[in-house]
Design an enzyme around this catalytic site. Structure first.
Site, PDB file in Angstrom:
ATOM      1  N   HIS A  36       0.855  -1.183   0.000  1.00  0.00           N
ATOM      2  CA  HIS A  36       0.000   0.000   0.000  1.00  0.00           C
ATOM      3  C   HIS A  36       0.897   1.240   0.000  1.00  0.00           C
ATOM      4  O   HIS A  36       2.120   1.120   0.134  1.00  0.00           O
ATOM      5  CB  HIS A  36      -0.923   0.012   1.225  1.00  0.00           C
ATOM      6  CG  HIS A  36      -0.214  -0.158   2.528  1.00  0.00           C
ATOM      7  ND1 HIS A  36       0.627   0.789   3.050  1.00  0.00           N
ATOM      8  CD2 HIS A  36      -0.200  -1.193   3.398  1.00  0.00           C
ATOM      9  CE1 HIS A  36       1.103   0.352   4.190  1.00  0.00           C
ATOM     10  NE2 HIS A  36       0.633  -0.859   4.432  1.00  0.00           N
TER      11      HIS A  36
HETATM   12  P1  TYD Z   1      -1.469  -2.611   8.191  1.00  0.00           P
HETATM   13  O1  TYD Z   1      -0.771  -1.302   8.190  1.00  0.00           O
HETATM   14  O2  TYD Z   1      -2.562  -2.823   7.190  1.00  0.00           O
HETATM   15  O3  TYD Z   1      -0.421  -3.790   8.030  1.00  0.00           O
HETATM   16  P2  TYD Z   1       0.646  -3.993   6.861  1.00  0.00           P
HETATM   17  O4  TYD Z   1       1.970  -3.776   7.484  1.00  0.00           O
HETATM   18  O5  TYD Z   1       0.494  -5.378   6.356  1.00  0.00           O
HETATM   19  O6  TYD Z   1       0.320  -2.991   5.816  1.00  0.00           O
HETATM   20  O7  TYD Z   1      -2.031  -2.875   9.645  1.00  0.00           O
HETATM   21  C1  TYD Z   1      -2.594  -4.111  10.023  1.00  0.00           C
HETATM   22  C2  TYD Z   1      -3.658  -3.873  11.068  1.00  0.00           C
HETATM   23  O8  TYD Z   1      -3.113  -3.237  12.225  1.00  0.00           O
HETATM   24  C3  TYD Z   1      -4.796  -2.982  10.592  1.00  0.00           C
HETATM   25  O9  TYD Z   1      -6.009  -3.579  11.004  1.00  0.00           O
HETATM   26  C4  TYD Z   1      -4.628  -1.684  11.329  1.00  0.00           C
HETATM   27  C5  TYD Z   1      -3.800  -2.052  12.533  1.00  0.00           C
HETATM   28  N1  TYD Z   1      -2.838  -0.981  12.877  1.00  0.00           N
HETATM   29  C6  TYD Z   1      -3.093  -0.151  13.943  1.00  0.00           C
HETATM   30  O10 TYD Z   1      -4.123  -0.242  14.627  1.00  0.00           O
HETATM   31  N2  TYD Z   1      -2.176   0.811  14.264  1.00  0.00           N
HETATM   32  C7  TYD Z   1      -1.033   0.975  13.557  1.00  0.00           C
HETATM   33  O11 TYD Z   1      -0.208   1.876  13.864  1.00  0.00           O
HETATM   34  C8  TYD Z   1      -0.790   0.121  12.419  1.00  0.00           C
HETATM   35  C9  TYD Z   1       0.432   0.288  11.586  1.00  0.00           C
HETATM   36  C10 TYD Z   1      -1.723  -0.846  12.131  1.00  0.00           C
END
Ligand code: TYD
Length: 137
Positions: free
Chosen positions: A51
């Site tokens: 993303h």
């Molecule tokens: P996400 O950023 O989508 O993970 P990836 O590293 O795979 O892109 O985050 C995964 C999940 O964690 C999503 O449901 C949101 C949550 N999250 C938080 O609550 N706080 C945060 O600071 C982050 C980075 C993620």
């Protein structure tokens, strides 16, 4: 290279008792730190990310082990292998990224310029490219 992206070397205080590194808000890091999170216990072969962020700038350090941060600016892809705790990768906003090739027991520390906000995510690559193009006009 991708514009704005850079490896930032952190202070390394060498000591026979064990080395120490650090970063401080606004020193070392080119933004105000509003959030810290970390990624760990990644099963072999898994990929995180895929993303872009509209606003959020990030700084990523491999506190333990190694992994690849793969960045795409809409035209080209550049891969950074992070494997030391005394430097990190600065990733400005509006860059598509994924994090992959995590070694066993690796620990990715990430600091962000904004609190968590699901609206800051761009999860569709075509949408990202469109926004990136508009931004560079
Ligand atoms: P996400 O950023 O989508 O993970 P990836 O590293 O795979 O892109 O985050 C995964 C999940 O964690 C999503 O449901 C949101 C949550 N999250 C938080 O609550 N706080 C945060 O600071 C982050 C980075 C993620």
């Amino acid at each position: 290279m991708i514009k704005g992206v850079k490896i930032i070397d952190l202070p390394k205080i060498k000591d026979s008792r064990g080395n120490l590194s650090f970063f401080e808000n606004s020193n070392q890091i080119p933004f105000d730190i509003k959030r810290t999170y970390w990624i760990y216990d990644v099963p072999g072969g898994e990929i995180r990310g895929s993303h872009a962020f509209k606003e959020s700038h990030e700084f990523i350090v491999a506190l333990s082990g190694s992994f690849d941060v793969v960045l795409h600016d809409g035209e080209k892809e550049v891969k950074f292998n992070l494997n030391r705790s005394y430097y990190g990768l600065y990733v400005p906003n509006l860059l598509w990224r994924r994090v992959e090739n995590f070694s066993t027991n690796s620990l990715a520390l990430i600091v962000s310029s904004i609190p968590y906000n699901s609206n800051d995510y761009i999860r569709d690559f075509d949408e990202y490219k469109k926004l990136k193009n508009e931004n560079e006009k």
